[in-house]
Scaffold this active site. Structure first.
Site, PDB file in Angstrom:
ATOM      1  N   TYR A 242      18.225  -0.814 -10.035  1.00  0.00           N
ATOM      2  CA  TYR A 242      19.172   0.355 -10.506  1.00  0.00           C
ATOM      3  C   TYR A 242      20.577   0.324  -9.381  1.00  0.00           C
ATOM      4  CZ  TYR A 242      16.653   2.389  -6.570  1.00  0.00           C
ATOM      5  OH  TYR A 242      15.653   2.754  -5.730  1.00  0.00           O
TER       6      TYR A 242
ATOM      7  N   CYS B  37     -26.572  16.315   7.719  1.00  0.00           N
ATOM      8  CA  CYS B  37     -27.567  16.035   8.784  1.00  0.00           C
ATOM      9  C   CYS B  37     -28.464  17.160   9.213  1.00  0.00           C
ATOM     10  CB  CYS B  37     -26.878  15.199  10.020  1.00  0.00           C
ATOM     11  SG  CYS B  37     -25.979  16.743  11.010  1.00  0.00           S
TER      12      CYS B  37
ATOM     13  N   CYS C 193     -19.177  19.479  12.932  1.00  0.00           N
ATOM     14  CA  CYS C 193     -20.516  18.922  13.002  1.00  0.00           C
ATOM     15  C   CYS C 193     -20.721  18.307  14.312  1.00  0.00           C
ATOM     16  CB  CYS C 193     -21.008  18.145  11.737  1.00  0.00           C
ATOM     17  SG  CYS C 193     -22.487  17.305  12.264  1.00  0.00           S
TER      18      CYS C 193
ATOM     19  N   ASP D  25       8.705   6.426  -9.145  1.00  0.00           N
ATOM     20  CA  ASP D  25       7.973   6.966  -8.108  1.00  0.00           C
ATOM     21  C   ASP D  25       7.327   5.855  -7.664  1.00  0.00           C
ATOM     22  OD1 ASP D  25       6.949   8.325  -6.079  1.00  0.00           O
ATOM     23  OD2 ASP D  25       5.491   9.549  -7.372  1.00  0.00           O
TER      24      ASP D  25
ATOM     25  N   LYS E  76      14.521  16.802  -8.833  1.00  0.00           N
ATOM     26  CA  LYS E  76      13.207  16.389  -8.539  1.00  0.00           C
ATOM     27  C   LYS E  76      12.514  17.431  -9.202  1.00  0.00           C
ATOM     28  CE  LYS E  76      11.624  14.198  -5.196  1.00  0.00           C
ATOM     29  NZ  LYS E  76      11.676  14.196  -3.653  1.00  0.00           N
TER      30      LYS E  76
HETATM   31  N1  5U1 Z   1      16.741   5.337 -10.501  1.00  0.00           N
HETATM   32  C1  5U1 Z   1      17.211   5.492  -9.223  1.00  0.00           C
HETATM   33  N2  5U1 Z   1      16.341   5.700  -8.426  1.00  0.00           N
HETATM   34  N3  5U1 Z   1      17.219   5.872  -7.322  1.00  0.00           N
HETATM   35  C2  5U1 Z   1      16.963   5.845  -5.919  1.00  0.00           C
HETATM   36  N4  5U1 Z   1      18.691   5.349  -8.969  1.00  0.00           N
HETATM   37  C3  5U1 Z   1      18.449   5.314  -7.569  1.00  0.00           C
HETATM   38  N5  5U1 Z   1      19.448   5.390  -6.729  1.00  0.00           N
HETATM   39  C4  5U1 Z   1      19.092   5.391  -5.345  1.00  0.00           C
HETATM   40  C5  5U1 Z   1      17.760   5.792  -5.033  1.00  0.00           C
HETATM   41  C6  5U1 Z   1      17.352   5.903  -3.579  1.00  0.00           C
HETATM   42  O1  5U1 Z   1      20.226   5.394  -4.452  1.00  0.00           O
HETATM   43  C7  5U1 Z   1      21.618   5.043  -4.667  1.00  0.00           C
HETATM   44  C8  5U1 Z   1      22.017   6.382  -5.037  1.00  0.00           C
HETATM   45  C9  5U1 Z   1      22.186   4.790  -3.410  1.00  0.00           C
END
Ligand code: 5U1
Length: 698
Positions: A244, A430, A445, A134, A333
């Site tokens: 990632y 107030c 108010c 997040d 989610k």
């Molecule tokens: N861990 C992870 N978060 N995340 C967000 N992987 C990952 N992959 C993303 C996003 C938006 O996008 C790819 C699947 C393109």
């Protein structure tokens, strides 16, 4: 929740005829709600509703406007592209869009995704599952192994250039590890910047001690820290990164799976989350989801779900993308967390416009990764509908970065002799009456001199989305108001080190920093000052439209409603609101005092340069990297002054790409497309009326 959806009854729907009163009223309410939530998001970095809820409001308004076209006004939020304020940072166009991911909210939805992807492929699919961080998605571009451009995701197509701020993160390698022959000529790595929870708590402590506003959660703190004008401040914020995904990759080894990709990214020096696992089926993925959800609060950073991805890159290519998202990934989610606690009291807070909002004072409870002691109750009807009473045991919900909400009472645990809560008749600050106009949801108010309104008006003036006075948060404002130093925004400019130092908790140095920040705020552009004035309906988008059309505040004040509505993005609601604001004597006096204090920025209209000559007519320039003798904005002005255009993305039609120090991927793109590249000296020769020679080209 303020955003309840109520469709007009079927018999009142019509297409051509005048819309019935309640539809007109609902459209007005929706516009107001959308503006309000836009402001919470863009100006205060503190959204009150989840994105999906905000989208539902916009969809409802769109549907009403589609049924009753006469309801459409040019200032309706549905008529604007994205509603994003202009950024302090230069735009970066992502060469490959940064897509979002489709969501699943249950095991069934996860399995249905599995069935869908398996239908597209004959061989069995292997999945990789990883925590959904997040934080704030970023793109990091490396040219010949050197970190060159770092950008936020923005709207997925265009982000903000936050390279210098990202350079301060210890997790971002300035240079890739490995042998030169294995390093791609161009590599884009994507990931998430986040603030570990320990750093978040320490930051809020420091903010509190310094009288600065507290961040609602770690994600907002990360976003606020990354978007600082001064990278020195970002450097103090202990931001972390996990990568990632790859974007553009030109050169380097051939990668066949996601697991291989992550291992390679790790070898290059990028941090990769340690809780990533591969599975042969979605049952395994679901067990992983349950495990991660159970342990989420011991990770040390916030996550809001788990991303499941197809591992094999060849299979991914076969599956492809929808217009929004890859087919080969899904984000599971986590449901919003709920806990029960005791409702100690219901109190009312007063906003800058006088709006009185009830809120729950709770026995603190740990929910959704944070200690929650207060939760919103929106308005009188919300309290009545939920029938929550002081003393009740209540269910509290916190989802992501949204302000915690009281879901309702546990009636079985209600103590005897409680009574339904009644909205107070008088302002708690107030003592003047709180008034609810018929047909409106909120009490107000009515006393413009109410100290709470005064504080909130000042906080708004100094906020990040307005004049952005670093160091003048709510606590400081309260302290200065209590000390009799501030009544309105113009008083801010009379603060001096000598007047501040006698106050508690303000040393010579912090007083000087604050006075410097106040001085710097005098140079803010007109649109920010307009936002700061807090004119109803004038948020960042309308303010920018006004600043583009007028020379200064005075010109806006004397404009007729007709002149105002002639501006794209300003409709009758905004025009009338502007008219009303300027018709009030005290507002006009405030402007005079601001002007006398040196706050009187010109509009962009007023700043437009005279055309020096038309030597660049028909030419398009793209600027990249830092120039030595001018900022990129100044260079763009010089181009405009000669009738040319500076744009942000390179195409075959671009006439010149001007390249400074540490250029971005635009440099590579220009080379790829054979566009003429100029260094600053060659650009200067061109400005002086010469032709760039081959020697001028880099
Ligand atoms: N861990 C992870 N978060 N995340 C967000 N992987 C990952 N992959 C993303 C996003 C938006 O996008 C790819 C699947 C393109």
């Amino acid at each position: 929740m303020a955003a309840r959806r109520s469709r007009p009854p079927a018999e009142t729907r019509s297409s051509g005829a005048r819309p019935p009163g309640e539809v007109v009223e609902r459209a007005r309410q929706l516009r107001e709600l959308i503006e309000y939530h836009n402001e919470r998001y863009f100006v205060f970095d503190e959204p009150e509703v989840a994105d999906a809820e905000f989208d539902a409001l916009v969809r409802e308004l769109r549907a009403l406007e589609a049924e009753h076209p006469s309801l459409v006004t040019s200032d309706s939020p549905t008529q604007r592209p994205g509603g994003r304020p202009a950024s302090t940072f230069a735009p970066v166009t992502h060469r490959l869009p940064m897509l979002s991911i489709d969501n699943a909210f249950s095991r069934e939805e996860l399995l249905a995704w599995g069935t869908r992807v398996q239908r597209l492929i004959t061989e069995p699919i292997r999945f990789v599952a990883e925590p959904k961080l997040d934080g704030l998605a970023v793109s990091l571009t490396y040219v010949d192994g050197v970190f060159t451009i770092g950008a936020t995701r923005g709207d997925g197509v265009t982000g903000e250039n936050v390279t210098e701020n990202l350079r301060t993160l210890a997790d971002i390698p300035p240079k890739l590890k490995g042998k030169a022959k294995d390093i791609p000529a161009l590599l884009e790595v994507r990931g998430e910047v986040l603030m570990p929870l320990a750093a978040f708590e320490a930051l809020n402590h420091r903010q509190g001690d310094a009288g600065e506003r507290l961040f609602t959660n770690a994600r907002n703190a990360a976003a606020g820290s990354l978007r600082q004008k001064d990278p020195g401040i970002t450097a103090t914020r202990d931001l972390a990164l996990f990568t990632y995904q790859l974007g553009i990759k030109e050169g380097g080894p051939r990668l066949r799976t996601h697991e291989q990709t992550l291992a390679w990214m790790k070898a290059l020096g990028f941090p990769v989350n340690p809780h990533i696992k591969a599975f042969d089926d979605l049952d395994g993925v679901f067990a992983f989801i349950e495990d991660i959800e159970h342990n989420r609060h011991s990770l040390g950073y916030d996550i809001d779900g788990v991303v499941a991805k197809v591992d094999d890159l060849g299979q991914r290519a076969e599956m492809g993308f929808t217009s929004r998202a890859p087919r080969w990934a899904i984000a599971y989610k986590f449901p919003p967390e709920e806990k029960t606690t005791i409702l100690r009291d219901i109190m009312v807070s007063i906003g800058r416009t006088g709006r009185a909002t009830p809120f729950a004072v709770l026995e603190p409870v740990f929910v959704g990764g944070a200690n929650v002691g207060m939760a919103t109750l929106h308005n009188e009807d919300d309290v009545a509908r939920k029938d929550v009473r002081p003393g009740d045991t209540v269910v509290v919900r916190r989802a992501g970065d949204v302000i915690p909400e009281v879901v309702g009472p546990v009636v079985a645990k209600r103590p005897p002799k409680t009574k339904p809560w009644k909205f107070p008749k008088k302002c708690p600050e107030c003592g003047q009456p709180l008034v609810r106009v018929e047909g409106e949801a909120n009490h107000h108010c009515v006393n413009v001199d109410c100290p709470a309104q005064r504080v909130q008006r000042l906080v708004h003036w100094a906020s990040r989305g307005a004049t952005d006075i670093e160091g003048l948060g709510e606590e400081r404002v309260r302290q200065f108001v209590d000390a009799g130093l501030l009544e309105d925004a113009a008083d801010i400019y009379a603060l001096t080190v000598d007047r501040l130092v006698p106050l508690d908790r303000i040393g010579e140095r912090s007083a000087q920093l604050l006075v410097d920040a106040i001085e710097a705020s005098k140079r803010q552009p007109l649109w920010r000052v307009l936002v700061g004035l807090g004119i109803n309906h004038v948020g960042p988008t309308a303010a920018q439209a006004l600043a583009r059309a007028f020379d200064d505040v005075n010109a806006i004040m004397t404009a007729t409603e007709e002149q105002l509505t002639a501006i794209d993005g300003v409709g009758p609601t905004i025009a009338q609101s502007i008219g009303r604001w300027f018709s009030i004597d005290r507002n006009r006096r405030l402007l005079e005092r601001l002007r006398a204090a040196g706050v009187d920025p010109p509009g962009e209209h007023g700043q437009q340069r005279e055309i020096v000559d038309a030597s660049f007519a028909g030419l398009t320039f793209v600027l990249t990297g830092s120039l030595e003798n001018r900022t990129r904005d100044e260079a763009a002005d010089e181009i405009a002054a000669r009738g040319g255009k500076a744009t942000s993305s390179v195409s075959k039609k671009t006439s010149y790409v001007v390249v400074g120090e540490s250029p971005g991927s635009k440099f590579a793109k220009a080379e790829e497309l054979g566009v003429t590249i100029l260094d600053e000296a060659a650009f200067e020769a061109l400005l002086a009326g010469g032709q760039p020679t081959l020697n001028d080209q880099v």
